[in-house]
Write a protein that holds these residues in place. Structure first.
Motif, short mmCIF file in Angstrom:
data_model
loop_
_atom_site.label_atom_id
_atom_site.label_comp_id
_atom_site.label_asym_id
_atom_site.label_seq_id
_atom_site.Cartn_x
_atom_site.Cartn_y
_atom_site.Cartn_z
N GLU A 55 0.83 -1.03 0.11
CA GLU A 55 -0.27 0.13 0.37
C GLU A 55 1.20 1.52 0.24
OE1 GLU A 55 -0.06 -2.43 2.22
OE2 GLU A 55 -1.71 -3.21 1.66
N GLU A 56 1.71 0.95 0.80
CA GLU A 56 2.02 2.34 1.19
C GLU A 56 3.39 2.53 -0.58
OE1 GLU A 56 4.81 2.68 4.87
OE2 GLU A 56 5.74 0.93 4.31
N VAL A 57 3.95 0.93 -1.36
CA VAL A 57 4.73 2.06 -2.52
C VAL A 57 3.77 2.10 -3.38
CG1 VAL A 57 5.35 0.35 -4.41
CG2 VAL A 57 6.68 -0.27 -2.08
N ALA A 58 2.71 1.74 -3.84
CA ALA A 58 1.26 2.68 -4.18
C ALA A 58 1.00 4.11 -4.21
CB ALA A 58 0.24 1.95 -4.50
N THR A 59 1.95 4.18 -3.06
CA THR A 59 1.27 5.64 -3.15
C THR A 59 2.63 6.58 -3.48
OG1 THR A 59 1.78 5.85 -0.95
CG2 THR A 59 -0.53 6.01 -1.62
N LEU A 60 3.91 6.40 -3.38
CA LEU A 60 4.96 6.53 -3.26
C LEU A 60 4.89 7.13 -5.17
CD1 LEU A 60 7.95 4.05 -2.40
CD2 LEU A 60 7.22 6.19 -1.44
N PRO A 61 5.25 8.96 -4.98
CA PRO A 61 5.48 9.16 -6.01
C PRO A 61 6.92 9.00 -7.22
CG PRO A 61 6.31 10.72 -4.41
CD PRO A 61 5.87 9.49 -4.42
#
Length: 132
Positions: A116-122
């Motif tokens: 989930e965190e990886v998906a929000t990374l620019p």
């Protein structure tokens, strides 16, 4: 519901205090983690005016006082799914890093980012982005 943005890099309060002291003494600084033989898990803290970021270096993020944290491209490939926290411990690290005369050294603590965190990374910025 809007997702909050994930950051790749953070700093402990103890390291923040040392960082502030270094900025007061040396002016603007940055961190660079190359993973070379001389620094291991210790990022080097260097004056901004004395370090040239390479075009392939990756900007992981910003710490307090607009302090950039850079990583070599090779290291980034290994660490790209990792959250890094800059900490400080007693003892000498690299003699090139600004904190060395204080008998402390910065080091990084890490954990894997969740999917989930990886998906929000620019997308990461590189030193080449800085030059354009």
């Amino acid at each position: 519901m809007q997702q909050s943005r994930t950051h790749r890099v953070a700093i402990t309060e103890k390291a923040r205090t040392v960082l502030r002291q270094l900025i007061e003494c040396h002016g603007a600084v940055l961190f660079h983690h190359s993973g070379g033989w001389c620094d291991g898990s210790s990022p080097m803290c260097l004056p901004v005016r004395e370090f040239r970021v390479g075009s392939a270096d990756v900007l992981l993020g910003y710490l307090p006082w607009h302090t950039e944290f850079w990583m070599s491209a090779e290291q980034y490939e290994v660490w790209k799914h990792t959250h890094i926290t800059v900490d400080v411990v007693s003892g000498r690290g690299s003699h090139f890093s600004l904190e060395a005369p204080e008998n402390v050294r910065f080091l990084i603590r890490s954990r894997l980012l969740t999917d989930e965190e990886v998906a929000t990374l620019p997308p990461p910025r590189t030193g080449a982005d800085r030059m354009t």
